[in-house]
Structure formats: structure tokens, C-alpha cells
Design a protein around this motif. Structure first.
Motif, PDB file in Angstrom:
ATOM      1  N   LYS A   1       5.511   7.603  -0.403  1.00  0.00           N
ATOM      2  CA  LYS A   1       4.535   6.403  -1.054  1.00  0.00           C
ATOM      3  C   LYS A   1       5.089   5.705  -2.258  1.00  0.00           C
ATOM      4  O   LYS A   1       4.384   4.757  -2.264  1.00  0.00           O
TER       5      LYS A   1
ATOM      6  N   PHE B   1       3.945   1.522  -1.862  1.00  0.00           N
ATOM      7  CA  PHE B   1       2.858   0.866  -2.465  1.00  0.00           C
ATOM      8  C   PHE B   1       4.342  -0.273  -3.712  1.00  0.00           C
ATOM      9  O   PHE B   1       3.753  -1.192  -4.476  1.00  0.00           O
ATOM     10  N   VAL B   2       4.699   0.935  -4.487  1.00  0.00           N
ATOM     11  CA  VAL B   2       5.571   0.477  -5.050  1.00  0.00           C
ATOM     12  C   VAL B   2       6.979  -1.149  -5.689  1.00  0.00           C
ATOM     13  O   VAL B   2       6.914  -1.539  -6.147  1.00  0.00           O
TER      14      VAL B   2
ATOM     15  N   PRO C   1       6.834  -3.539  -1.903  1.00  0.00           N
ATOM     16  CA  PRO C   1       6.878  -4.875  -2.349  1.00  0.00           C
ATOM     17  C   PRO C   1       6.959  -5.859  -3.512  1.00  0.00           C
ATOM     18  O   PRO C   1       7.228  -7.087  -3.428  1.00  0.00           O
TER      19      PRO C   1
ATOM     20  N   HIS D   1       2.598  -7.229  -8.130  1.00  0.00           N
ATOM     21  CA  HIS D   1       2.207  -6.777  -7.156  1.00  0.00           C
ATOM     22  C   HIS D   1       0.486  -6.916  -6.813  1.00  0.00           C
ATOM     23  O   HIS D   1       0.027  -7.185  -5.639  1.00  0.00           O
ATOM     24  N   MET D   2      -0.245  -5.942  -7.952  1.00  0.00           N
ATOM     25  CA  MET D   2      -1.159  -5.642  -7.679  1.00  0.00           C
ATOM     26  C   MET D   2      -1.752  -6.985  -9.019  1.00  0.00           C
ATOM     27  O   MET D   2      -1.697  -6.783  -9.214  1.00  0.00           O
TER      28      MET D   2
ATOM     29  N   PHE E   1      -4.921   2.441  -8.715  1.00  0.00           N
ATOM     30  CA  PHE E   1      -4.146   2.654  -8.180  1.00  0.00           C
ATOM     31  C   PHE E   1      -3.563   4.450  -8.650  1.00  0.00           C
ATOM     32  O   PHE E   1      -3.135   5.100  -7.008  1.00  0.00           O
TER      33      PHE E   1
ATOM     34  N   MET F   1      -3.573   7.230  -5.024  1.00  0.00           N
ATOM     35  CA  MET F   1      -2.523   8.031  -4.588  1.00  0.00           C
ATOM     36  C   MET F   1      -3.151   9.667  -4.960  1.00  0.00           C
ATOM     37  O   MET F   1      -2.053  10.092  -3.752  1.00  0.00           O
TER      38      MET F   1
END
Lengths: 302, 364
Positions: free
Chosen positions: A207, A211-212, A215, B89-90, B98, B102
Motif C-alpha cells: 500500500k 499510494f505514496v 506516484p 501528488h494528492m 488518506f 488506509m
């Protein structure tokens, strides 16, 4: 007197700001025009002729392309090029995996990194030779291993079923190293506090990566895509060194096919070779256009 | 909400001992500030509470539960980092949500809590922006929002204001204090800035070289420092220290001989051994008009006229230096002689090993 000077400066003074960039660009631009742009159009021009490289050019219009459509070797090469393109992309996840593995602080990590990068530094010809011995029947390490595992010996480079895959495996070795370096620099730019923040947010393992980390590695992935796709379409040296297109031309790729038609002992068919080059160029243009469009749109968003 | 307690907590990096045994209790709902010079281990201690650094030995409990070796996301703590550590990037909304995503919360729940946090922090118009398009203060608020949505028992702040400019820092300081009052959560805050510590804390923990020097309320530390380190660290400009000779007087008195004057301090029940000691007096407790229990003559070396007050840096008869905070109308110029008045009740006296013998607590 002084007024006359300031009111009517020379041409250079008036246009300095506009001219200077072009002056700086001029050497590169000149080289690009002479060695890239002009040859492209020359190749296209030659592809419409029947020419042995020395004698008179004979205009045959689309004759070379018509012949190409009926040439079985052309399809073999095209198919091999597609296999190359698809399998060569494996170097991207492989490079990422190696980079993630090497992105830690352990004593001697610099040494390990340089060892992993080594295959990219040595010449493709040397890589080809090493893999040729690796696959060689009787004494090759791979053959021995296969014999020990299955009891059978396979001469990878002499078997038309495996030969292309064998060469691609050799190509993946340096290409993985290249992608690894791209990802390592990308990983360097990730703020360690962000990874810690993600850990506090409950993101772990896959994960966290998905997600981190990934990207933020997007720019590295993009460059890796570009060099890998173009590298796979340009593949020539490994084919030339390891099999010379054999057995029976089954490991040919477009660039090698072009070389064989235009410049090898089978005859000097410059026009036909140029036609193959034009086709290869068009295929590359598809990808290059995609890449440039993406790059421009990103620049506009930034 | 929960209390945090540390029992003989130690941290070692190889042979290097960074935290040398810390015992601390932070009560439920308390705003606790770790303060100390850089390299004193305050950030490491915070990261150990967060779970980002392993605890070499000792025990940590949060809300009564042992958390010594629990993963950072399961401790019920949230942290705001010095660099904010927003995911570039978010969008702001994705950044805030986030942690919930999670931990497998539903989309509706994430949207609801994100909206609530955004409303509390006035981030509503910015929710669709990326961190790169925000100012420093806005990023700071997003980082806080990311902590709030998770509904943590304990908030941890690692020097959160050090990247902001002076004006914004003052503003965020009051906002953080207000947030603490609204949420009534336990907060642990690390800073090297003693003004931040004094203005926000319920409880200050002064750290030095991996050890707690003193724990107390801001005014307790100001008026009754346990030792030279705390006395010098808390207060600005820092406390004046003079090496002096002390003799024990009759009836629990300490007679201190200053350059050009003698001042008699009330030692109370403490016995004074006498001899060489360190005399401490805050610049704001020296009277520039000469009023007090003892007077000394000094020469003004440097003067800073700040309008509301004037800072004099003076040299005494024996060449030792002192800072004096006078009112803004004081008119002495460098080179002038000045008579300083010393209030015996405001004086501190420290042993040669640095521990306080007499604390001049003006509140009593």
C-alpha cells in the motif's frame, strides 16, 4: 554625438536579446539538421529507388514497399520486434524492484549499487558474447543447469523457438540496470518524513509503495518507458553478435533485417533497406509522438 | 483522549546513547512541550512516542495500555511533521483522508470527516488543490487536518512552526492553542523556541543531552529553575550569571558579595555552605533606576532602544557583564554610568554543580 549613438544603436544592439538564443542553439541545430533531419529525407528518397549504392539510381516508385508486403522475412522481423517491445518492458518493474532493494543504508551499499549498474557500463557486444557462452551447449552454464534440471540439453541460440527470447534475456540484463539507476535517483528525492507520515497513516508494504512511493516516481517511470521502448525498437547489436539473425533468419529484427538487405554480403539493396528503415522510423514515430504529447501536456500543467 | 507515560525510556544508536532514561507523565488533555537545545534528543523522544523509532529499553504506555512495541498506526497517535510531509501528488482532500482510506473506512465516512476537519481549519475552499499550490500556513493546516481526522488520542507536533515566517508563527501559535481548547486532546509538542514553549504549554519538559532537566508549568520553570541549565534556557534575554563569594549569615541568611555591593538573601530552611557560588538574576528584575535592597555601579556598553523597553548591556566594576531590561524611557547612552538596584527577593543562587540553592520566586 552621444545622442546619435543612443537613438540609433547598431543592428546587433537592437536585436541582441532575440538573436543570442539562436546563436547558442546554432551548433546543435546545425548538427541535428546535417546528421539527423537531412538523412531522414534522403532515406525516404532512396526508398523509392532501386540502387546498389554505387551505380545509377532507378526510380521504381513504391516498388520496394510492394515487395516488402510480400516478404516473409519482414513479418518475422516485425513479429520479433513486437516480442522485443513487450518483453523489454519487464526491465521497468525489474529495475524498480532492484532499486527498492538497494535503496537502504548498509555498509558497502555503494559497491552493490555499482555492481548492479555494471552491465549497463559494459558494451552490448560484450554482453552478447557473455550470454552466447552462457547459452553455449556442452560448456555453457545455462545449458549445464538445464541439463542438470531436466536431463535434456537445449541449444537456445540454435533453436528457432527460443532464440529471440534468449537474446531478449541478454538485453534485459543491462536495461534493468539502467531502469534501476533511474529509480534510485527518483527514490532519493522522496522526503523520508513523507514515508513516516504514511506509516503513521497506516500505509504499509504494498500500500505504501502503491499510494505514496510510486506516484512520486512517475517521472522516473516515464523516462524508463521512453528509453526502454526506443531501446527495444533499436535492438541490433545483440542480434548481430549473438546469432546474426539466425537460425534461418528467425531471430531477425527490423534494424538487423535492414542492415542485412542494405549492407551485407547478400547484396547491396540500398533502396530496399531504406524502405525497411522508413517503416521502422514510422513505428518509432508513433511512440515518440505519444511521449512528446505527454511531455508537452505535463509542461503546460506544471 | 489519553494520558502518556514513559518509564525509564532509553534510546541507543549503536554505542551512542541518545535518550538516557526518561520518566515522564503527561496527563489526559494536557499540552506538553518538549524544549531544549538542538541535539538534546527531544525529537527522538517524540518519534519514540510516535513509534517511528524503536524504544531500546523502558516502557511506554498510552491511555493505560502498553505501547512499547506497537506499530505507529496502532498507537492512536497522530503526528505533524516539521516539513509537513504532505503527499505532493494528492489533493488537500485526499491528503486529509488518506489515513482513513488506509484503515478501510467507507467513502462516505471519509468525506464527512474530511469536510468536518476542513471546516474547523478553514480549508474548505482549498480542498481540491495540490500541496504545491498552497502557502506555508495553509500547508501547515492541512498537516494538522490530516492528524485531526484520525481522531487520535494523542497529537504529536515536531517543530511544526519552524518553517513559517515570524508573523505567521505568532498567528499559528494562537490557532494551535485554540485547537487544543476545542479538541481537549493530549498534545505533545517539540520546539527549540522557548517563547513557543512558554506561550502554549500547560507543562514544559526541559531536556538536555538526553535527560530531563526539569518538568513544570511555564511560570514554575521561570520562577523556580532547578538548575543553571533551566535558569539559562527559560527567559529572554537569558538570566545573568555572576560567580560570587557567599558567606552564611545569621538566621538563615546568605551574604553575597557582588562587585561593589553586598546583598543579603533569605535562605529559608536551606543551610548555606558558603564559598564560591553562582549568582543569578533576570535582566527584567534589575532596576535601572537604582531602587532595591542593594545598589551597584555599572557602565553601559551597549543599549537597544526597543520603544516599549530598553535593553542595556553593562559592565560591572570587576569587568563581568550583565543585561538589564529597563523601561522604554530610560535615557542612558553607551559610556554612561548607571546605578542598578537589586531586589533580594528576585535573586537565585546555584551551587558549583549547578543545582539551585535559593530560588528568588517573586510570586511568593
Amino acid at each position: 554625438m552621444t545622442q546619435a549613438v543612443s537613438s540609433a544603436p547598431g543592428f546587433w544592439k537592437k536585436n541582441q536579446q532575440k538573436l543570442a538564443p539562436w546563436l547558442f542553439l546554432a551548433p546543435g541545430l546545425l548538427m541535428f539538421v546535417i546528421y539527423v533531419l537531412v538523412p531522414i529525407f534522403q532515406s525516404i528518397w532512396i526508398s523509392f529507388h532501386d540502387w546498389d549504392g554505387l551505380g545509377e539510381k532507378v526510380w521504381i516508385g513504391l516498388g520496394n514497399y510492394v515487395e516488402l508486403i510480400d516478404d516473409e522475412d519482414f513479418y518475422t522481423s516485425l513479429k520479433n520486434n513486437i516480442i522485443w517491445l513487450v518483453l523489454y518492458l519487464l526491465s521497468i518493474p525489474a529495475g524498480l524492484a532492484v532499486a527498492l532493494f538497494l535503496n537502504q543504508t548498509v555498509t558497502g551499499i555503494r559497491l552493490y549499487k555499482s555492481l548492479f549498474f555494471f552491465p549497463f557500463v559494459i558494451s552490448q557486444v560484450v554482453v552478447g558474447l557473455m550470454f552466447t557462452w552462457f547459452y553455449a551447449p556442452d560448456f555453457g552454464l545455462f545449458s549445464q543447469l538445464l541439463k542438470w534440471l531436466t536431463g535434456e540439453e537445449v541449444a537456445v541460440l540454435a533453436d528457432e523457438r527460443y532464440v529471440t527470447y534468449g537474446i531478449i534475456a541478454a538485453g534485459l540484463w543491462p536495461q534493468t540496470a539502467y531502469c534501476m539507476i533511474l529509480y534510485l535517483t527518483g527514490l532519493n528525492n522522496i522526503n523520508p518524513e513523507q514515508v513516516e507520515a504514511a506509516r503513521m497513516d497506516g500505509a504499509k508494504g504494498a500500500k505504501l509503495l502503491w499510494f505514496v512511493v510510486l506516484p512520486q516516481l512517475a517521472p522516473a517511470t516515464f523516462i524508463a518507458m521512453v528509453v526502454t521502448v526506443i531501446g527495444s525498437l533499436r535492438s541490433f547489436d545483440l542480434v548481430s553478435v549473438m546469432t546474426a539473425g539466425g537460425p534461418y533468419g528467425t531471430s531477425q529484427v527490423l534494424s538487423y533485417f535492414m542492415y542485412e538487405q542494405a549492407l551485407s554480403e547478400y547484396g547491396y539493396r540500398m533502396g530496399y533497406g531504406a524502405a525497411i528503415a522508413v517503416i521502422l522510423f514510422l513505428i518509432m514515430m508513433i511512440f515518440i509522438t505519444l511521449f512528446i504529447v505527454r511531455m508537452l501536456s505535463q509542461e503546460r500543467n506544471a | 483522549m489519553a494520558d502518556v507515560s514513559l518509564r525509564d525510556v532509553k534510546k541507543q544508536f549503536g554505542a551512542l546513547s541518545v535518550i538516557k532514561g526518561v520518566d515522564l507523565d503527561v496527563k489526559d488533555g494536557e499540552f506538553c512541550v518538549f524544549v531544549g537545545p538542538s541535539g538534546c534528543g527531544k525529537s527522538t523522544l517524540l518519534r519514540m512516542i510516535a513509534g517511528l523509532e524503536d524504544i531500546t529499553s523502558g516502557a511506554l504506555s498510552i491511555g493505560g495500555k502498553d505501547m512499547t512495541s506497537v506499530g505507529p498506526s496502532e498507537r492512536g497517535v497522530a503526528m505533524v511533521f516539521q516539513s509537513y510531509a504532505l503527499y505532493p501528488h494528492m489533493t488537500v482532500a485526499e491528503n486529509i483522508g488518506f489515513g482513513l482510506k488506509m484503515t478501510g473506512h467507507s467513502k462516505a465516512m471519509i468525506a464527512e470527516r474530511t469536510a468536518a476537519a476542513a471546516k474547523l481549519l478553514q480549508l474548505e475552499p482549498l480542498l481540491q488543490r495540490k500541496p504545491g499550490q498552497l502557502s506555508g500556513g495553509q500547508r501547515q493546516r492541512v498537516a494538522i487536518g490530516r492528524a485531526i481526522v484520525r481522531n487520535p488520542q494523542v497529537f504529536l507536533f515536531d517543530e511544526p512552526l519552524s518553517n513559517l515566517d515570524a508573523a505567521l508563527r505568532v498567528q499559528m501559535r494562537t490557532e494551535l492553542s485554540k485547537l487544543h481548547q476545542d479538541l481537549k486532546a493530549t498534545m505533545i509538542y517539540v520546539t527549540h523556541d522557548q517563547v513557543e514553549a512558554m506561550t502554549m504549554a500547560d507543562k514544559i519538559v526541559v531536556l538536555s543531552a538526553g535527560k530531563i532537566e526539569q518538568v513544570g508549568s511555564p511560570l514554575e520553570l521561570y520562577h523556580r529553575p532547578n538548575n543553571l541549565f533551566v535558569a539559562g534556557f527559560i527567559g529572554s534575554p537569558k538570566m545573568n550569571f555572576l560567580t560570587v563569594n557567599v558567606t552564611a549569615g545569621e538566621g538563615g541568611k546568605a551574604v553575597v558579595s557582588l562587585p561593589g555591593a553586598t546583598v543579603v538573601l533569605d535562605a529559608g530552611a536551606t543551610t548555606i555552605a558558603g564559598g564560591e557560588m553562582t549568582f543569578g538574576l533576570r535582566p527584567e528584575h534589575v532596576d535601572a533606576k537604582g531602587k532595591g535592597d542593594a545598589q551597584i555601579q555599572a557602565t553601559v556598553k551597549l543599549a537597544e532602544y526597543l520603544g516599549s523597553e530598553t535593553l542595556f548591556f553593562v559592565t560591572l566594576a570587576d569587568g563581568s557583564e550583565m543585561a538589564v531590561k529597563a523601561d522604554g524611557l530610560a535615557s542612558q547612552r553607551p559610556g554612561d554610568t548607571i546605578t542598578l538596584g537589586i531586589n533580594a527577593k528576585a535573586c537565585h543562587l546555584f551551587n558549583t554543580d549547578g543545582t539551585a540553592v535559593i530560588n528568588g520566586d517573586l510570586t511568593r
